[in-house]
Design a protein around this motif. Structure first.
Motif, PDB file in Angstrom:
ATOM      1  N   VAL A 139      11.948   1.226  -1.826  1.00  0.00           N
ATOM      2  CA  VAL A 139      12.011  -0.160  -1.356  1.00  0.00           C
ATOM      3  C   VAL A 139      10.616  -0.663  -1.007  1.00  0.00           C
ATOM      4  O   VAL A 139      10.245  -1.799  -1.332  1.00  0.00           O
ATOM      5  CB  VAL A 139      12.950  -0.282  -0.136  1.00  0.00           C
ATOM      6  N   LEU A 140       9.829   0.172  -0.345  1.00  0.00           N
ATOM      7  CA  LEU A 140       8.468  -0.213   0.024  1.00  0.00           C
ATOM      8  C   LEU A 140       7.620  -0.491  -1.208  1.00  0.00           C
ATOM      9  O   LEU A 140       6.856  -1.466  -1.244  1.00  0.00           O
ATOM     10  CB  LEU A 140       7.820   0.889   0.861  1.00  0.00           C
ATOM     11  N   LYS A 141       7.738   0.349  -2.213  1.00  0.00           N
ATOM     12  CA  LYS A 141       6.958   0.165  -3.435  1.00  0.00           C
ATOM     13  C   LYS A 141       7.319  -1.152  -4.122  1.00  0.00           C
ATOM     14  O   LYS A 141       6.438  -1.895  -4.578  1.00  0.00           O
ATOM     15  CB  LYS A 141       7.190   1.337  -4.388  1.00  0.00           C
ATOM     16  N   LYS A 142       8.600  -1.475  -4.180  1.00  0.00           N
ATOM     17  CA  LYS A 142       9.047  -2.733  -4.781  1.00  0.00           C
ATOM     18  C   LYS A 142       8.519  -3.925  -3.989  1.00  0.00           C
ATOM     19  O   LYS A 142       8.101  -4.941  -4.567  1.00  0.00           O
ATOM     20  CB  LYS A 142      10.574  -2.776  -4.846  1.00  0.00           C
ATOM     21  N   ILE A 171       7.605   8.154   8.040  1.00  0.00           N
ATOM     22  CA  ILE A 171       6.195   8.471   7.798  1.00  0.00           C
ATOM     23  C   ILE A 171       6.030   9.079   6.414  1.00  0.00           C
ATOM     24  O   ILE A 171       5.103   8.730   5.673  1.00  0.00           O
ATOM     25  CB  ILE A 171       5.649   9.447   8.855  1.00  0.00           C
ATOM     26  N   ILE A 172       6.927   9.970   6.050  1.00  0.00           N
ATOM     27  CA  ILE A 172       6.869  10.604   4.724  1.00  0.00           C
ATOM     28  C   ILE A 172       6.999   9.553   3.626  1.00  0.00           C
ATOM     29  O   ILE A 172       6.278   9.586   2.625  1.00  0.00           O
ATOM     30  CB  ILE A 172       7.966  11.677   4.602  1.00  0.00           C
ATOM     31  N   ALA A 173       7.913   8.595   3.820  1.00  0.00           N
ATOM     32  CA  ALA A 173       8.086   7.521   2.836  1.00  0.00           C
ATOM     33  C   ALA A 173       6.811   6.703   2.701  1.00  0.00           C
ATOM     34  O   ALA A 173       6.394   6.361   1.589  1.00  0.00           O
ATOM     35  CB  ALA A 173       9.257   6.622   3.249  1.00  0.00           C
ATOM     36  N   CYS A 174       6.168   6.396   3.831  1.00  0.00           N
ATOM     37  CA  CYS A 174       4.924   5.623   3.798  1.00  0.00           C
ATOM     38  C   CYS A 174       3.795   6.411   3.142  1.00  0.00           C
ATOM     39  O   CYS A 174       2.986   5.850   2.391  1.00  0.00           O
ATOM     40  CB  CYS A 174       4.525   5.207   5.212  1.00  0.00           C
ATOM     41  N   ASN A 175       3.733   7.693   3.417  1.00  0.00           N
ATOM     42  CA  ASN A 175       2.696   8.531   2.809  1.00  0.00           C
ATOM     43  C   ASN A 175       2.832   8.573   1.293  1.00  0.00           C
ATOM     44  O   ASN A 175       1.830   8.657   0.571  1.00  0.00           O
ATOM     45  CB  ASN A 175       2.758   9.953   3.388  1.00  0.00           C
ATOM     46  N   GLY A 212       1.277   5.316   0.242  1.00  0.00           N
ATOM     47  CA  GLY A 212      -0.057   5.054   0.776  1.00  0.00           C
ATOM     48  C   GLY A 212      -0.133   3.997   1.854  1.00  0.00           C
ATOM     49  O   GLY A 212      -1.191   3.388   2.043  1.00  0.00           O
ATOM     50  N   LEU A 213       0.974   3.784   2.592  1.00  0.00           N
ATOM     51  CA  LEU A 213       0.965   2.773   3.660  1.00  0.00           C
ATOM     52  C   LEU A 213       0.580   3.400   4.995  1.00  0.00           C
ATOM     53  O   LEU A 213       1.050   4.487   5.333  1.00  0.00           O
ATOM     54  CB  LEU A 213       2.345   2.127   3.807  1.00  0.00           C
ATOM     55  N   PRO A 214      -0.237   2.727   5.791  1.00  0.00           N
ATOM     56  CA  PRO A 214      -0.521   3.217   7.143  1.00  0.00           C
ATOM     57  C   PRO A 214       0.729   3.123   8.000  1.00  0.00           C
ATOM     58  O   PRO A 214       1.551   2.218   7.831  1.00  0.00           O
ATOM     59  CB  PRO A 214      -1.625   2.273   7.640  1.00  0.00           C
ATOM     60  N   PHE A 215       0.861   4.050   8.929  1.00  0.00           N
ATOM     61  CA  PHE A 215       2.078   4.155   9.741  1.00  0.00           C
ATOM     62  C   PHE A 215       1.734   4.169  11.223  1.00  0.00           C
ATOM     63  O   PHE A 215       0.805   4.847  11.656  1.00  0.00           O
ATOM     64  CB  PHE A 215       2.838   5.436   9.390  1.00  0.00           C
ATOM     65  N   MET A 216       2.498   3.421  11.996  1.00  0.00           N
ATOM     66  CA  MET A 216       2.392   3.434  13.453  1.00  0.00           C
ATOM     67  C   MET A 216       3.675   4.038  14.020  1.00  0.00           C
ATOM     68  O   MET A 216       4.765   3.527  13.770  1.00  0.00           O
ATOM     69  CB  MET A 216       2.190   2.024  13.997  1.00  0.00           C
TER      70      MET A 216
END
Length: 221
Positions: free
Chosen positions: A138-141, A163-167, A170-174
């Motif tokens: 979903v993030l990639k889309k 966090i794993i999905a963001c990694n 390549g998205l920064p995660f808070m």
């Protein structure tokens, strides 16, 4: 940074009690163990598969059980609130030029109902993932649709799976400390930011000039 994508349950919504009640409602039917609030606290540093094993939860039946859980959530939406300070934090971020998006495995209808119930009108879009571990798709889309670069997006959440999905994309995660997963579990995935209050999100993302112009001091994060 242009977009801030928030996880919903455990990050914005204080929904652990309702989810615990939903879990226990179907425990006998699907032959897994019921939980108490102290069990949730005690297992914060276990991953999902470790928790599933501990409580004898049949992960292969997740596609059957999860819709029932979210249906229970919908029927008990009045029992769910956002965490203290969340609405104010979203208002400040929106006023300072950030586009607020929600991405969740929860049903879109449930999220929109709670936003309306809490009178939150700063969320521009609600995205959902039909799979518990499918947020990276979903993030990639989303990134491709809006022609964004990862540096212009921040994901804010409470779980290691996010966090794993963001990694993966390549998205920064808070990471926020008030949610489901504990620091010992998530720090292995190296979140870019760690905050302990909604005010901490503001303090991290807004420049010192914001606090000077508003006569405020940054709280500890």
């Amino acid at each position: 940074m242009k977009y801030i994508i928030f996880d919903f349950d455990g990050t914005l919504a204080d929904s652990s009690t309702v989810f615990m009640d939903a879990w226990n409602t179907y425990a006998e039917t699907f032959k897994y163990y019921p939980v108490k609030s102290e069990d949730i606290i005690a297992t914060r540093n276990l991953n999902l598969h470790q928790r599933a094993k501990l409580f004898n939860f049949p992960m292969h039946k997740l596609p059957i059980i999860l819709p029932k859980i979210y249906s229970y959530f919908k029927n008990h939406i009045l029992e769910v609130k956002v965490f203290e300070g969340i609405k104010e934090m979203l208002d400040v971020l929106s006023q300072n030029g950030y586009s607020i998006v929600i991405l969740s495995s929860n049903a879109k209808e449930n999220i929109e109902m709670l936003l309306k119930q809490e009178r939150i009108d700063t969320v521009s879009q609600v995205l959902t993932s039909s799979k518990l571990f499918g947020k990276d798709t979903v993030l990639k889309k989303f990134i491709n649709k809006h022609q964004l670069i990862p540096e212009n997006v921040l994901y804010v959440g409470d779980e290691v799976r996010d966090i794993i999905a963001c990694n993966k994309v390549g998205l920064p995660f808070m990471w926020v400390s008030w949610g489901l997963d504990g620091l010992d579990l998530v720090e292995k995935e190296k979140p870019k930011y760690v905050v302990h209050t909604p005010q901490g999100i503001i303090s991290t993302l807004l420049p010192p000039t914001y606090f000077q112009s508003n006569g405020e001091k940054e709280n500890m994060i």
